[in-house]
Design a protein around this motif. Structure first.
Motif, PDB file in Angstrom:
ATOM      1  N   PRO A 130      -9.003   8.857  -3.736  1.00 13.45           N
ATOM      2  CA  PRO A 130      -9.216   8.571  -2.314  1.00 13.45           C
ATOM      3  C   PRO A 130      -9.802   7.177  -2.117  1.00 13.45           C
ATOM      4  O   PRO A 130     -10.431   6.608  -3.033  1.00 13.45           O
ATOM      5  CB  PRO A 130     -10.198   9.662  -1.873  1.00 13.45           C
ATOM      6  CG  PRO A 130     -10.915  10.056  -3.119  1.00 13.45           C
ATOM      7  CD  PRO A 130      -9.914   9.903  -4.227  1.00 13.45           C
ATOM      8  N   PHE A 131      -9.623   6.657  -0.953  1.00 18.49           N
ATOM      9  CA  PHE A 131     -10.109   5.312  -0.640  1.00 18.49           C
ATOM     10  C   PHE A 131     -11.619   5.218  -0.850  1.00 18.49           C
ATOM     11  O   PHE A 131     -12.131   4.168  -1.248  1.00 18.49           O
ATOM     12  CB  PHE A 131      -9.726   4.974   0.806  1.00 18.49           C
ATOM     13  CG  PHE A 131     -10.049   3.558   1.203  1.00 18.49           C
ATOM     14  CD1 PHE A 131      -9.622   2.481   0.460  1.00 18.49           C
ATOM     15  CD2 PHE A 131     -10.786   3.306   2.360  1.00 18.49           C
ATOM     16  CE1 PHE A 131      -9.923   1.177   0.829  1.00 18.49           C
ATOM     17  CE2 PHE A 131     -11.082   2.008   2.749  1.00 18.49           C
ATOM     18  CZ  PHE A 131     -10.652   0.945   1.981  1.00 18.49           C
ATOM     19  N   SER A 186      -2.214  -0.926 -12.046  1.00 12.97           N
ATOM     20  CA  SER A 186      -2.983  -0.814 -10.802  1.00 12.97           C
ATOM     21  C   SER A 186      -2.274   0.028  -9.747  1.00 12.97           C
ATOM     22  O   SER A 186      -2.924   0.589  -8.865  1.00 12.97           O
ATOM     23  CB  SER A 186      -3.289  -2.210 -10.239  1.00 12.97           C
ATOM     24  OG  SER A 186      -2.103  -2.913  -9.932  1.00 12.97           O
ATOM     25  N   LYS A 187      -0.953   0.140  -9.811  1.00 10.14           N
ATOM     26  CA  LYS A 187      -0.249   0.969  -8.832  1.00 10.14           C
ATOM     27  C   LYS A 187      -0.611   2.447  -9.015  1.00 10.14           C
ATOM     28  O   LYS A 187      -0.562   3.223  -8.069  1.00 10.14           O
ATOM     29  CB  LYS A 187       1.262   0.780  -8.966  1.00 10.14           C
ATOM     30  CG  LYS A 187       1.769  -0.568  -8.453  1.00 10.14           C
ATOM     31  CD  LYS A 187       1.628  -0.676  -6.948  1.00 10.14           C
ATOM     32  CE  LYS A 187       2.355  -1.873  -6.398  1.00 10.14           C
ATOM     33  NZ  LYS A 187       1.843  -3.155  -6.874  1.00 10.14           N
ATOM     34  N   TRP A 188      -0.957   2.841 -10.234  1.00 14.32           N
ATOM     35  CA  TRP A 188      -1.332   4.220 -10.502  1.00 14.32           C
ATOM     36  C   TRP A 188      -2.856   4.364 -10.526  1.00 14.32           C
ATOM     37  O   TRP A 188      -3.415   5.340 -10.065  1.00 14.32           O
ATOM     38  CB  TRP A 188      -0.718   4.659 -11.826  1.00 14.32           C
ATOM     39  CG  TRP A 188      -0.999   6.086 -12.238  1.00 14.32           C
ATOM     40  CD1 TRP A 188      -1.371   6.506 -13.477  1.00 14.32           C
ATOM     41  CD2 TRP A 188      -0.893   7.271 -11.445  1.00 14.32           C
ATOM     42  NE1 TRP A 188      -1.526   7.869 -13.511  1.00 14.32           N
ATOM     43  CE2 TRP A 188      -1.230   8.380 -12.262  1.00 14.32           C
ATOM     44  CE3 TRP A 188      -0.551   7.521 -10.111  1.00 14.32           C
ATOM     45  CZ2 TRP A 188      -1.253   9.695 -11.809  1.00 14.32           C
ATOM     46  CZ3 TRP A 188      -0.572   8.842  -9.655  1.00 14.32           C
ATOM     47  CH2 TRP A 188      -0.915   9.899 -10.494  1.00 14.32           C
ATOM     48  N   ARG A 189      -3.546   3.371 -11.068  1.00 13.71           N
ATOM     49  CA  ARG A 189      -5.006   3.413 -11.117  1.00 13.71           C
ATOM     50  C   ARG A 189      -5.622   3.115  -9.754  1.00 13.71           C
ATOM     51  O   ARG A 189      -6.655   3.651  -9.395  1.00 13.71           O
ATOM     52  CB  ARG A 189      -5.513   2.377 -12.128  1.00 13.71           C
ATOM     53  CG  ARG A 189      -7.024   2.351 -12.300  1.00 13.71           C
ATOM     54  CD  ARG A 189      -7.515   1.107 -13.033  1.00 13.71           C
ATOM     55  NE  ARG A 189      -6.828   0.883 -14.281  1.00 13.71           N
ATOM     56  CZ  ARG A 189      -5.959  -0.091 -14.496  1.00 13.71           C
ATOM     57  NH1 ARG A 189      -5.657  -0.946 -13.510  1.00 13.71           N
ATOM     58  NH2 ARG A 189      -5.368  -0.243 -15.655  1.00 13.71           N
ATOM     59  N   GLN A 215       0.826  -1.205   0.000  1.00 16.27           N
ATOM     60  CA  GLN A 215       0.000   0.000   0.000  1.00 16.27           C
ATOM     61  C   GLN A 215       0.865   1.261   0.000  1.00 16.27           C
ATOM     62  O   GLN A 215       0.492   2.267  -0.589  1.00 16.27           O
ATOM     63  CB  GLN A 215      -0.948  -0.002   1.206  1.00 16.27           C
ATOM     64  CG  GLN A 215      -2.049  -1.064   1.122  1.00 16.27           C
ATOM     65  CD  GLN A 215      -2.774  -1.043  -0.210  1.00 16.27           C
ATOM     66  OE1 GLN A 215      -2.596  -1.919  -1.051  1.00 16.27           O
ATOM     67  NE2 GLN A 215      -3.626  -0.043  -0.404  1.00 16.27           N
ATOM     68  N   GLU A 216       2.024   1.190   0.644  1.00 14.41           N
ATOM     69  CA  GLU A 216       2.948   2.317   0.609  1.00 14.41           C
ATOM     70  C   GLU A 216       3.423   2.592  -0.814  1.00 14.41           C
ATOM     71  O   GLU A 216       3.693   3.736  -1.183  1.00 14.41           O
ATOM     72  CB  GLU A 216       4.166   2.031   1.499  1.00 14.41           C
ATOM     73  CG  GLU A 216       3.899   2.188   2.979  1.00 14.41           C
ATOM     74  CD  GLU A 216       4.000   3.638   3.440  1.00 14.41           C
ATOM     75  OE1 GLU A 216       5.072   4.053   3.903  1.00 14.41           O
ATOM     76  OE2 GLU A 216       2.985   4.365   3.316  1.00 14.41           O
ATOM     77  N   ALA A 217       3.521   1.515  -1.627  1.00 11.10           N
ATOM     78  CA  ALA A 217       4.015   1.660  -3.000  1.00 11.10           C
ATOM     79  C   ALA A 217       2.898   1.935  -3.999  1.00 11.10           C
ATOM     80  O   ALA A 217       3.149   1.934  -5.209  1.00 11.10           O
ATOM     81  CB  ALA A 217       4.770   0.390  -3.400  1.00 11.10           C
ATOM     82  N   THR A 218       1.689   2.162  -3.521  1.00  7.41           N
ATOM     83  CA  THR A 218       0.552   2.435  -4.409  1.00  7.41           C
ATOM     84  C   THR A 218       0.435   3.935  -4.625  1.00  7.41           C
ATOM     85  O   THR A 218      -0.168   4.647  -3.820  1.00  7.41           O
ATOM     86  CB  THR A 218      -0.745   1.859  -3.812  1.00  7.41           C
ATOM     87  OG1 THR A 218      -0.590   0.440  -3.637  1.00  7.41           O
ATOM     88  CG2 THR A 218      -1.932   2.105  -4.729  1.00  7.41           C
ATOM     89  N   LEU A 219       0.998   4.405  -5.710  1.00  9.32           N
ATOM     90  CA  LEU A 219       1.023   5.833  -5.982  1.00  9.32           C
ATOM     91  C   LEU A 219      -0.372   6.387  -6.262  1.00  9.32           C
ATOM     92  O   LEU A 219      -0.643   7.570  -6.054  1.00  9.32           O
ATOM     93  CB  LEU A 219       1.938   6.114  -7.174  1.00  9.32           C
ATOM     94  CG  LEU A 219       2.245   7.577  -7.481  1.00  9.32           C
ATOM     95  CD1 LEU A 219       3.039   8.202  -6.341  1.00  9.32           C
ATOM     96  CD2 LEU A 219       3.025   7.696  -8.784  1.00  9.32           C
ATOM     97  N   PRO A 261       0.102  10.378   0.272  1.00  6.24           N
ATOM     98  CA  PRO A 261       0.917   9.296  -0.286  1.00  6.24           C
ATOM     99  C   PRO A 261       1.263   8.223   0.742  1.00  6.24           C
ATOM    100  O   PRO A 261       1.720   7.135   0.379  1.00  6.24           O
ATOM    101  CB  PRO A 261       2.180  10.019  -0.769  1.00  6.24           C
ATOM    102  CG  PRO A 261       2.258  11.250   0.068  1.00  6.24           C
ATOM    103  CD  PRO A 261       0.836  11.662   0.321  1.00  6.24           C
ATOM    104  N   LYS A 262       1.022   8.503   2.011  1.00  4.52           N
ATOM    105  CA  LYS A 262       1.355   7.550   3.070  1.00  4.52           C
ATOM    106  C   LYS A 262       0.175   6.628   3.359  1.00  4.52           C
ATOM    107  O   LYS A 262      -0.973   7.068   3.462  1.00  4.52           O
ATOM    108  CB  LYS A 262       1.730   8.304   4.352  1.00  4.52           C
ATOM    109  CG  LYS A 262       2.902   9.264   4.186  1.00  4.52           C
ATOM    110  CD  LYS A 262       4.190   8.537   3.840  1.00  4.52           C
ATOM    111  CE  LYS A 262       4.706   7.727   5.013  1.00  4.52           C
ATOM    112  NZ  LYS A 262       5.985   7.044   4.698  1.00  4.52           N
TER     113      LYS A 262
END
Length: 637
Positions: free
Chosen positions: A393-394, A412-415, A383-387, A496-497
């Protein structure tokens, strides 16, 4: 249009709508008084074809039949209507013409002639898709299959699923057997088919059937005092895969005991865990009131490494029987299978369930404390690496579930993907730790569940719709706090955190070391996850599955859909890439990566100097160790 003509048209329109409403009411009443006779022949399941014969009570006049569209648990309009073939309608031996609604591909229209009281519907269903999500994908192999009744039935549009009666019959391949929670009607004629008792359409589509050549039913023996039968029906590709160690069976009994310890009596009179063990079926789980459908690899129950890899799935789906089925977000508590499902509360439906799937796996003995912490560390690291969290937002991840589920993994890391599972885990860990801290250890999230998920009368299947305010109110009864603000901040955040307060306040900290995280090591040699180092995921053949913008692989020009052919002038292997990452601290040159991108090849220099970085939880002695208490068993083993 002339005013007079407009008035006449309106009056005629009202009369037509009134007549249509009357006809609809009469048709629905007919379905409520007499059951649909639904016969499904899966004897050709290895050929990927089911043959369906329906006889439905009808009244003369216009009739609109609906094919189930919005599937509970899939949170999307995923009914596989495209796999319905050979559709024929008839009455009294004569064909009846039908036409599809141009605005709703899941509805067909026909006119029932005078003097007709029964409509025959014949069609084939083809469980042949390979890339569709969930139950729309491959459902059968040469030795087993799973039947979802929602795939093989039509019903009157707009009718409440609770009001339509169905009497199902199932015919299997020779020498195959079936398992599941549907009760059989033993009074029927003996012609080799299985006849089930009449049920509502709502109950039918919520109770899939598992069938296979190699099938074992195990009566689990928890120590709960309710005497409710709980059975694990397992179909496998071989008899070997069915030889569960006794310790494994005991762990699932432990899981039931652990659930009972804070939720009490179940809301079901029987429960069947349906488990398929096959490398040919898609891995996933699906929840239901009286049963769960869990698809695992063939070795999952007999080899420890594979069982640990998949251990949280069955506890996850079992917990869903309370959280999501009996107690259901209002937007998911629809009357029929055509109404849009509103997924805004997946932060509790899937989020809290994902959290407890991990907690129950640890409490039941399927994981050790260290293994459970590694799972949490992996979840936090990813989740930390999910830009994508910096723009989406969640809350939107939950709201947009129906378009996120079928989205490709690439990007998916960006989407962002279905983050209501991993991020939900972290948020509910945070809530659990906060309750424990504020109450001085007197209260936990288990206490919230015992109130919020209290299922009531044992053995009675029911559904209670809830809203976010119900969640906040019940949490405040357990531990006074501004819970609405707590969740709203996390739902609306574009930081981002990742939300790691549950880890840090629970007495641990997220760190990255060269020590392998056991939960990353897929026993079947799956894709190599380099999300914490190079920022990409790579399949065994070198195919790049995803790349994180801003990290080393992305900056070097790599992207999803490319394939790594060679690394540092050697043919690519995941082992070679792992070694290059480990040696990067002392390497004097960037990694040289030969890429195949369609018909073209190119070489890219990947600059990375941080070595192996795998996430772990490190103890913070300045704070109480609450995570160990969370994962500890409640029931003596």
């Amino acid at each position: 249009m002339h005013v007079l003509n407009l008035a006449l048209t309106k009056r005629r329109g009202r009369r037509w709508l009134a007549a249509l409403s009357v006809a609809f009411a009469v048709t629905v009443a007919a379905f409520a008084q007499r059951p649909i006779e639904l016969s499904v022949d899966v004897s050709s399941a290895p050929q990927r074809i089911y043959r369906v014969h329906m006889v439905a009570p009808v009244k003369p006049g216009a009739l609109r039949l609906a094919y189930p569209k919005w599937i509970q648990g899939e949170h999307s309009p995923s009914g596989p209507v495209m796999d319905v073939t050979g559709l024929h309608l008839s009455a009294n031996g004569k064909p009846i013409e039908w036409r599809r609604d141009l605005r709703d591909m899941f509805v067909i229209e026909c006119r029932v002639p005078r003097g007709v009281s029964e409509l025959t519907v014949d069609f084939d269903y083809l469980p042949v898709q390979t890339d569709a999500p969930f139950t729309g994908g491959v459902e059968t192999t040469s030795t087993m299959g799973v039947l979802y009744w929602s795939q093989v039935v039509f019903y009157p549009e707009r009718a409440r699923a609770q009001d339509v009666l169905v009497r199902p019959t199932l015919r299997l391949p020779d020498n195959w057997v079936a398992g599941g929670a549907l009760l059989r009607d033993e009074s029927g004629a003996s012609d080799g088919a299985i006849r089930y008792r009449t049920v509502t359409l709502d109950e039918l589509v919520d109770t899939p059937v598992l069938f296979g050549k190699h099938l074992r039913s195990i009566a689990l023996e928890p120590r709960t005092p309710d005497n409710v039968p709980r059975v694990m029906d397992i179909a496998a590709e071989s008899e070997w895969a069915l030889a569960l160690p006794e310790e494994r069976i005991k762990q699932y009994g432990n899981m039931i005991d652990e659930m009972y310890s804070f939720l009490g009596a179940g809301h079901y009179d029987r429960y069947h865990f349906l488990v398929t063990l096959s490398d040919q079926l898609q891995y996933f789980g699906m929840e239901h009131h009286r049963t769960s459908d869990c698809r695992l690899v063939e070795k999952a129950m007999v080899e420890d490494a594979f069982h640990k890899w998949h251990a949280e799935l069955i506890p996850h789906e079992y917990f869903h029987s309370w959280n999501g089925k009996a107690i259901r977000p209002k937007g998911l508590a629809t009357d029929n299978l055509q109404e849009t499902l509103e997924t805004d509360m997946l932060w509790i439906y899937e989020g809290m369930t994902s959290y407890y799937g991990k907690v129950l796996a640890a409490r039941s003995g399927m994981w050790s404390q260290e293994e459970a912490r590694d799972i949490v560390a992996k979840t936090a690291g990813r989740q930390e690496a999910t830009l994508g969290r910096t723009w989406r937002p969640f809350r939107d991840v939950c709201d947009a579930a129906q378009i996120i589920y079928p989205a490709p993994k690439a990007g998916s890391k960006w989407r962002r993907g279905a983050d209501f599972y991993p991020e939900g885990t972290l948020i509910w860990l945070d809530a659990d730790v906060l309750i424990r801290k504020l109450s001085g250890g007197a209260k936990t999230l288990d206490d919230f569940c015992s109130l919020y998920l209290r299922a009531g009368e044992n053995g009675k299947v029911f559904e209670t719709p809830v809203t976010p305010d119900d969640v906040y109110k019940t949490l405040s009864e357990v531990q006074p706090y501004d819970w609405k603000r707590f969740f709203e901040e996390r739902l609306r955040s574009t930081s981002p955190k990742a939300p790691l307060d549950g880890i840090t306040e629970g007495g641990w900290r997220l760190v990255y070391t060269s020590t392998p995280n056991t939960s990353f090591e897929s026993p079947d040699g799956g894709p190599l996850d380099c999300s914490s180092t190079l920022g990409m995921t790579v399949a065994g053949d070198g195919a790049i599955l995803d790349v994180t913008p801003g990290m080393a692989a992305f900056e070097a020009g790599l992207g999803p859909g490319m394939r790594i052919v060679a690394l540092n002038n050697r043919r690519f292997t995941t082992g070679l890439l792992t070694r290059a990452i480990k040696e990067s601290r002392t390497a004097t040159e960037p990694m040289q990566v030969l890429i195949e991108n369609g018909d073209y090849f190119s070489t890219h220099a990947v600059t990375y100097k941080d070595g192996e970085r795998q996430p772990h939880l490190e103890r913070d002695e300045s704070k109480p160790d609450l995570l160990s208490a969370i994962f500890a068993p409640r029931v003596a083993k």
